[in-house]
Scaffold this motif. Sequence first.
Motif, PDB file in Angstrom:
ATOM      1  N   ASN A   1      -2.885  14.825  -1.875  1.00  0.00           N
ATOM      2  CA  ASN A   1      -3.511  14.063  -2.944  1.00  0.00           C
ATOM      3  C   ASN A   1      -3.013  12.624  -2.941  1.00  0.00           C
ATOM      4  O   ASN A   1      -1.809  12.379  -2.921  1.00  0.00           O
ATOM      5  N   VAL A   2      -3.960  11.683  -2.949  1.00  0.00           N
ATOM      6  CA  VAL A   2      -3.619  10.264  -3.008  1.00  0.00           C
ATOM      7  C   VAL A   2      -4.391   9.619  -4.148  1.00  0.00           C
ATOM      8  O   VAL A   2      -5.376  10.167  -4.647  1.00  0.00           O
ATOM      9  N   ALA A   3      -3.946   8.440  -4.549  1.00  0.00           N
ATOM     10  CA  ALA A   3      -4.611   7.691  -5.612  1.00  0.00           C
ATOM     11  C   ALA A   3      -4.415   6.206  -5.347  1.00  0.00           C
ATOM     12  O   ALA A   3      -3.612   5.810  -4.495  1.00  0.00           O
ATOM     13  N   TRP A   4      -5.176   5.383  -6.057  1.00  0.00           N
ATOM     14  CA  TRP A   4      -5.063   3.933  -5.963  1.00  0.00           C
ATOM     15  C   TRP A   4      -4.847   3.376  -7.348  1.00  0.00           C
ATOM     16  O   TRP A   4      -5.304   3.938  -8.344  1.00  0.00           O
ATOM     17  N   ASP A   5      -4.139   2.252  -7.420  1.00  0.00           N
ATOM     18  CA  ASP A   5      -3.905   1.575  -8.689  1.00  0.00           C
ATOM     19  C   ASP A   5      -5.193   0.855  -9.088  1.00  0.00           C
ATOM     20  O   ASP A   5      -5.682  -0.005  -8.360  1.00  0.00           O
ATOM     21  N   LEU A   6      -5.751   1.210 -10.234  1.00  0.00           N
ATOM     22  CA  LEU A   6      -7.023   0.647 -10.685  1.00  0.00           C
ATOM     23  C   LEU A   6      -6.944  -0.870 -10.820  1.00  0.00           C
ATOM     24  O   LEU A   6      -7.870  -1.580 -10.411  1.00  0.00           O
TER      25      LEU A   6
END
Length: 72
Positions: free
Chosen positions: A38-43
Amino acid sequence: MLINRKKLLAMIPLSDRVIYNMEKRGDFPKRIVLTSRNVAWDLAEIEAWIEIRRTSGEQAARPGFTPQVACP
């Protein structure tokens, strides 16, 4: 606030591969690894990247294309 891949792709009409390649070149905000799957990006970083692209007026470079410079 972090966003997942699905939300990122809804905001940025690019493929996973293009985003990944841009990240590797330093042309796109880096993903944050949350778990092994699982990865995410800073909005805020994504919104800033969009705004810079919107206001810069620069044309994106075409891979493998070198503009010809006129000789004097």
